[in-house]
Design a protein around this motif. Structure first.
Motif, PDB file in Angstrom:
ATOM      1  N   THR A 256       0.853  -1.190   0.000  1.00 20.08           N
ATOM      2  CA  THR A 256       0.000   0.000   0.000  1.00 20.08           C
ATOM      3  C   THR A 256       0.889   1.239   0.000  1.00 20.08           C
ATOM      4  OG1 THR A 256      -1.576  -1.230   1.364  1.00 20.08           O
ATOM      5  CG2 THR A 256      -1.891   1.158   1.202  1.00 20.08           C
ATOM      6  N   ARG A 262      -5.592   2.861   0.802  1.00 19.86           N
ATOM      7  CA  ARG A 262      -5.881   2.288   2.116  1.00 19.86           C
ATOM      8  C   ARG A 262      -7.346   1.847   2.200  1.00 19.86           C
ATOM      9  NH1 ARG A 262      -2.315   6.049   6.241  1.00 19.86           N
ATOM     10  NH2 ARG A 262      -0.764   4.420   6.660  1.00 19.86           N
ATOM     11  N   GLY A 269      -6.108  -1.858   0.444  1.00 14.83           N
ATOM     12  CA  GLY A 269      -5.324  -1.811   1.665  1.00 14.83           C
ATOM     13  C   GLY A 269      -4.796  -3.155   2.126  1.00 14.83           C
TER      14      GLY A 269
END
Length: 310
Positions: A256, A262, A269
């Motif tokens: 990420t 996210r 994420g």
């Protein structure tokens, strides 16, 4: 009597046996700031904690942050995040491609990189922060420029003084064999101390088999993007490696790198690795092999017989 030194993984809360990592996201980022990603910095501790809690809720046990020196690692936050969430964290030293740094930042430390890496591995990041548990360096697109060769030479020097593993960003998954020629050939780093990242971005089965046969760990990280043929090729890629006897060298991660990616912001994420990718790969490889990839392999790849760097 001489006491044998047992291999251990260096986390931000101390060294632990590799068998204690649990399910591992072997390549990700809680904090990172790059000139190539303006406005997408990962720099909020609250968001990092939320991401770790989401990963933990799905059974996650350890996250390895590959963010190296000078890119906003926020190493001082990592011990508290680990304690708060129950997720073990491994921090990195090392240096990325020069293009990711502000002007002049690379030159400031260029002549003392090996010493910097050793210091962060043995005494702590910034002198008083947690100790790093691996060295992250980077190759180029289908080759290695002078910066890559310089940083890899420094990483090799630090490895020989500490036994730290070396994790390598492969630009779009390329130049894996060039990296191994340099690190394991000219620089004499044992292949099993090298982790090759982003191989899924260049799904070349011949190169992957050659890298595995050489003895390196192969890291497949990050869900598919529009220009990456990753997820849908991964079951076949890993099945072929397993059938060739290389299942014990495979690692998986989320990678990420932007705030928008996210899960707390609507992206895949860290949870994606366990929520979507693991079930898909279990159907191809079986639960036993997947357990090995997510738990046993990272423990062996990251464990070192740590030396003090002298």
């Amino acid at each position: 009597m001489v006491t044998a030194v047992r291999p251990a993984v260096r986390t931000v809360l101390g060294d632990v046996p590799g068998t204690e990592l649990g399910i591992c996201d072997a390549h990700d980022h809680l904090f990172i700031r790059s000139t190539q990603l303006p406005g997408q910095e990962l720099d909020e501790a609250d968001a990092a904690e939320a991401e770790l809690r989401a990963f933990r809720a799905l059974g996650g046990g350890t996250v390895v942050q590959w963010t190296p020196y000078g890119l906003g690692r926020s190493a001082g936050h990592l011990p508290a995040l680990s304690r708060a969430t129950g997720v073990r964290l491994v921090a990195a030293t090392g240096m990325h491609q020069a293009v990711h740094y502000r002007p002049g930042a690379v030159e400031e430390v260029r002549d003392r990189l090996a010493e910097l890496f050793v210091e962060e591995l043995t005494r702590g990041i910034g002198g008083s922060g947690p100790r790093a548990g691996l060295i992250k360096v980077a190759g180029g697109f289908h080759g290695l420029d002078a910066h890559a060769r310089h940083t890899m030479a420094a990483a090799a020097h630090a490895h020989h003084r500490t036994d730290a593993p070396i994790a390598v960003h492969l630009e779009l998954g390329t130049a894996a064999l060039d990296v191994l020629d340099l690190l394991c050939g000219a620089l004499d780093v044992p292949p099993h101390r090298v982790l090759l990242g982003h191989l899924n971005r260049s799904p070349d089965p011949v190169v992957h088999r050659q890298a595995a046969a050489a003895g390196a760990f192969l890291v497949y990280d990050g869900p598919s993007r529009a220009h990456h043929t990753t997820d849908w090729r991964l079951p076949d890629t890993l099945t072929a490696l397993a059938e060739a006897g290389h299942a014990g060298q495979v690692l998986l991660g989320g990678d990420t790198t932007t705030a928008g990616a996210r899960s707390v912001n609507g992206g895949p994420g860290m949870p994606y690795l366990l929520r979507r990718l693991r079930p898909r790969l279990e159907r191809a490889l079986g639960a036993e092999v997947m357990d090995r990839i997510l738990t046993e392999n990272p423990g062996r790849a990251l464990a070192a017989t740590w030396r003090d760097g002298s």
